[in-house]
Design an enzyme around this catalytic site. Sequence first.
Site, PDB file in Angstrom:
ATOM      1  N   LYS A   1     -12.250  -1.438   8.006  1.00  0.00           N
ATOM      2  CA  LYS A   1     -11.292  -2.468   8.811  1.00  0.00           C
ATOM      3  C   LYS A   1     -11.835  -2.024  10.290  1.00  0.00           C
ATOM      4  O   LYS A   1     -12.561  -2.934  10.610  1.00  0.00           O
ATOM      5  CB  LYS A   1     -10.033  -2.250   8.829  1.00  0.00           C
TER       6      LYS A   1
ATOM      7  N   ASP B   1      -1.348   7.022   6.328  1.00  0.00           N
ATOM      8  CA  ASP B   1      -2.633   6.151   5.865  1.00  0.00           C
ATOM      9  C   ASP B   1      -2.525   5.239   7.093  1.00  0.00           C
ATOM     10  O   ASP B   1      -1.904   4.267   7.359  1.00  0.00           O
ATOM     11  CB  ASP B   1      -1.918   5.379   4.613  1.00  0.00           C
TER      12      ASP B   1
ATOM     13  N   TRP C   1       0.951  -1.222  -0.112  1.00  0.00           N
ATOM     14  CA  TRP C   1      -0.164   0.050  -0.109  1.00  0.00           C
ATOM     15  C   TRP C   1       0.766   1.228  -0.014  1.00  0.00           C
ATOM     16  O   TRP C   1       0.494   2.273  -0.744  1.00  0.00           O
ATOM     17  CB  TRP C   1      -0.779  -0.054   1.408  1.00  0.00           C
TER      18      TRP C   1
HETATM   19  C1  LIG Z   1      -3.149   0.233   4.443  1.00  0.00           C
HETATM   20  C2  LIG Z   1      -4.008   0.296   3.326  1.00  0.00           C
HETATM   21  N1  LIG Z   1      -4.024   1.403   2.633  1.00  0.00           N
HETATM   22  C3  LIG Z   1      -4.974   1.550   1.309  1.00  0.00           C
HETATM   23  C4  LIG Z   1      -5.680   0.536   1.262  1.00  0.00           C
HETATM   24  C5  LIG Z   1      -6.518   0.865   0.017  1.00  0.00           C
HETATM   25  O1  LIG Z   1      -8.013   0.909   0.387  1.00  0.00           O
HETATM   26  P1  LIG Z   1      -9.014   1.035  -0.682  1.00  0.00           P
HETATM   27  O2  LIG Z   1      -9.446  -0.281  -1.192  1.00  0.00           O
HETATM   28  O3  LIG Z   1     -10.303   1.486   0.338  1.00  0.00           O
HETATM   29  O4  LIG Z   1      -8.762   1.940  -1.641  1.00  0.00           O
HETATM   30  C6  LIG Z   1      -5.862  -0.668   1.946  1.00  0.00           C
HETATM   31  C7  LIG Z   1      -6.852  -1.696   1.830  1.00  0.00           C
HETATM   32  O5  LIG Z   1      -6.803  -2.822   2.264  1.00  0.00           O
HETATM   33  C8  LIG Z   1      -5.008  -0.897   3.198  1.00  0.00           C
HETATM   34  O6  LIG Z   1      -4.803  -1.786   3.814  1.00  0.00           O
END
Ligand SMILES: Cc1ncc(COP(=O)(O)O)c(C=O)c1O
Length: 361
Positions: A197, A173, A103
Amino acid sequence: MRPNNFNAGPAVMPIEVLEEARAELLDTAGTGHSVLEWSHRSKAYDEVRWDAERRLRRLMGLPERDPWRVLFLQGGASLQFAMLPMNLATPERPGQYVNTGVWSKKALEEAVRLGRGVELWSGKPTGFDRIPEPGAWRAREPAAYVHVTTNNTIYGTQWHELPDTGGTPLVLDASSDILSRPMPYARSVLVYAGAQKNLGPAGLTIVALHTDTLARPAPGIPAILDYRVHAEADGIYNTHPTFAVWLMAKTLAWIERSGGLAAIAARNEEKAALLYAEIDRSGFYRGHAQPGSRSRMNVTFRIAKTELEDKFVKEADAAALLGLKGHRSVGGLRASLYNALPLESVRALVEFMRDFERRHG
Ligand SMILES: Cc1ncc(COP(=O)(O)O)c(C=O)c1O
């Protein structure tokens, strides 16, 4: 009997919240109709969203009003990967990224695509099994911000403390560990997280930002992607994901009722300790993350005989232990232990792991 839900997100929600939602679904807050049918500009929804915002600020340790703003957006954390550099960075003052896994890499790549991102550190050489030691990286001035992924959902590593950026604004994030423990979020300038989550259902992304981040205009970007436009509209520029915000408010109330973040953190620690102890017990299982970087939210592990992993997932599924397959990009096994996962679910998993080892060890 509900299954034990180890999914990484969307994920398990508190049963009390789901029961409340069921009881209130057709006639919400005495309005005679459902929250699903309310206008996002109605008085009833207004109360819900301010209630959600107040609780979120309280739990995140943010002041009640300025200099922090809270936005309830859509588009997932992935949209924030793009909105963030569009609004805060320039080619001359890029966003700077600590790359601790899939991510953070995606966040970095989006900034790089805009010509406004650089990588400060990468965990790739050791298979993203750790968080960098203090001093392993430094922001390169001029920097718009340093971006950190507080918990790496896929690799199962977690920052146990926020890093010292030497004065460069910090952006987080926090998608996969928000409100899982007390955290000095106010030390950063912007925090974003998908709700699916620890905060509630999918469809809602929260962005908390310091008004300093709104100081520089970002000309030429679409209004919908401009933090200033959202902030100037008092956080309700366009339709909110109203149902998700309503469920988040209930989830936040549940966290507060459960003793707040200190109590939630203690429970999360207990759950994670139980599972890591089992992983470490005999050598049949192997943890992916270095012990000092282990996540309390996403526990990633392998079976030493990796060919048994598919069987493990299938048998676990049949035993009502769901969602244990590792992310498709890394394989292996992963158990997500978000706030709402009961300790009993971890006990059931540990028991299953022992039995599986007895049969295949
Ligand atoms: C740490 C983190 N950042 C970003 C995301 C991406 O999230 P989204 O699918 O809501 O765009 C996730 C998805 O699991 C994540 O765990």
